[in-house]
Design a protein around this motif. Structure first.
Motif, mmCIF file in Angstrom:
data_model
loop_
_atom_site.group_PDB
_atom_site.id
_atom_site.type_symbol
_atom_site.label_atom_id
_atom_site.label_comp_id
_atom_site.label_asym_id
_atom_site.label_seq_id
_atom_site.Cartn_x
_atom_site.Cartn_y
_atom_site.Cartn_z
ATOM 1 N N UNK A 88 7.142 -0.508 30.072
ATOM 2 C CA UNK A 88 5.748 -0.910 30.252
ATOM 3 C C UNK A 88 5.633 -2.041 31.267
ATOM 4 N N UNK A 89 6.611 -2.908 31.303
ATOM 5 C CA UNK A 89 6.622 -3.983 32.287
ATOM 6 C C UNK A 89 6.726 -3.416 33.700
ATOM 7 N N UNK A 90 7.561 -2.400 33.864
ATOM 8 C CA UNK A 90 7.689 -1.747 35.163
ATOM 9 C C UNK A 90 6.357 -1.128 35.584
ATOM 10 N N UNK A 91 5.681 -0.447 34.667
ATOM 11 C CA UNK A 91 4.381 0.152 34.979
ATOM 12 C C UNK A 91 3.343 -0.910 35.315
ATOM 13 N N UNK A 92 3.366 -2.012 34.581
ATOM 14 C CA UNK A 92 2.430 -3.107 34.843
ATOM 15 C C UNK A 92 2.644 -3.631 36.258
ATOM 16 N N UNK A 107 1.262 -0.980 38.881
ATOM 17 C CA UNK A 107 -0.185 -0.928 39.083
ATOM 18 C C UNK A 107 -0.762 -2.268 39.513
ATOM 19 N N UNK A 108 0.046 -3.319 39.490
ATOM 20 C CA UNK A 108 -0.382 -4.618 40.013
ATOM 21 C C UNK A 108 -0.260 -4.675 41.530
ATOM 22 N N UNK A 109 0.498 -3.762 42.092
ATOM 23 C CA UNK A 109 0.654 -3.712 43.541
ATOM 24 C C UNK A 109 -0.724 -3.470 44.157
ATOM 25 N N UNK A 110 -1.109 -4.280 45.153
ATOM 26 C CA UNK A 110 -2.453 -4.146 45.731
ATOM 27 C C UNK A 110 -2.778 -2.747 46.261
ATOM 28 N N UNK A 111 -1.822 -2.078 46.847
ATOM 29 C CA UNK A 111 -2.076 -0.739 47.377
ATOM 30 C C UNK A 111 -2.300 0.241 46.236
ATOM 31 N N UNK A 112 -1.444 0.202 45.230
ATOM 32 C CA UNK A 112 -1.600 1.101 44.083
ATOM 33 C C UNK A 112 -2.910 0.803 43.364
ATOM 34 N N UNK A 117 -2.393 10.574 34.243
ATOM 35 C CA UNK A 117 -0.949 10.746 34.092
ATOM 36 C C UNK A 117 -0.291 9.444 33.662
ATOM 37 N N UNK A 118 -0.722 8.332 34.244
ATOM 38 C CA UNK A 118 -0.157 7.037 33.860
ATOM 39 C C UNK A 118 -0.526 6.681 32.424
ATOM 40 N N UNK A 119 -1.742 6.989 32.033
ATOM 41 C CA UNK A 119 -2.148 6.745 30.637
ATOM 42 C C UNK A 119 -1.299 7.589 29.697
ATOM 43 N N UNK A 147 -8.279 2.179 41.650
ATOM 44 C CA UNK A 147 -9.619 1.626 41.445
ATOM 45 C C UNK A 147 -9.791 1.043 40.056
ATOM 46 N N UNK A 148 -10.918 1.339 39.431
ATOM 47 C CA UNK A 148 -11.252 0.787 38.125
ATOM 48 C C UNK A 148 -10.357 1.252 36.996
ATOM 49 N N UNK A 149 -9.585 2.297 37.228
ATOM 50 C CA UNK A 149 -8.708 2.809 36.177
ATOM 51 C C UNK A 149 -7.613 1.822 35.819
ATOM 52 N N UNK A 150 -7.316 0.885 36.728
ATOM 53 C CA UNK A 150 -6.238 -0.058 36.449
ATOM 54 C C UNK A 150 -6.518 -0.895 35.212
ATOM 55 N N UNK A 151 -7.768 -1.277 34.991
ATOM 56 C CA UNK A 151 -8.078 -2.100 33.815
ATOM 57 C C UNK A 151 -7.813 -1.345 32.526
ATOM 58 N N UNK A 152 -8.130 -0.058 32.506
ATOM 59 C CA UNK A 152 -7.856 0.748 31.319
ATOM 60 C C UNK A 152 -6.379 0.897 31.055
ATOM 61 N N UNK A 153 -5.629 1.076 32.117
ATOM 62 C CA UNK A 153 -4.177 1.220 31.982
ATOM 63 C C UNK A 153 -3.577 -0.100 31.535
ATOM 64 N N UNK A 154 -4.036 -1.217 32.132
ATOM 65 C CA UNK A 154 -3.545 -2.530 31.731
ATOM 66 C C UNK A 154 -3.783 -2.775 30.241
#
Length: 57
Positions: free
Chosen positions: A29-33, A36-41, A7-9, A46-53
């Motif tokens: 995009x800055x807001x989304x960044x 997903x930078x929040x440690x809990x999120x 959904x985020x992608x 998990x590993x999906x954060x790198x793809x989204x970043x």
């Protein structure tokens, strides 16, 4: 978790394809960044954060 990541992608792709002002796209995009930078999120996504970043650059 994969559904959230997908959904985020999709959201990033929609932000890119919108006809809004570039400044608004950058802000969104800055807001989304930040989200997903929040440690809990990040731990939930998990590993999906790198793809989204990679889409947010």
């Amino acid at each position: 978790m994969q559904q959230i990541a997908n959904s985020l992608i999709g959201l990033v792709q929609k932000i890119e394809s919108t006809e809004g002002a570039e400044e608004d796209k950058v802000a969104a995009k800055s807001f989304l960044r930040e989200l997903i930078s929040n440690p809990i999120v990040a731990s939930i996504l998990g590993g999906a954060t790198s793809g989204i970043f990679s889409l947010l650059t």
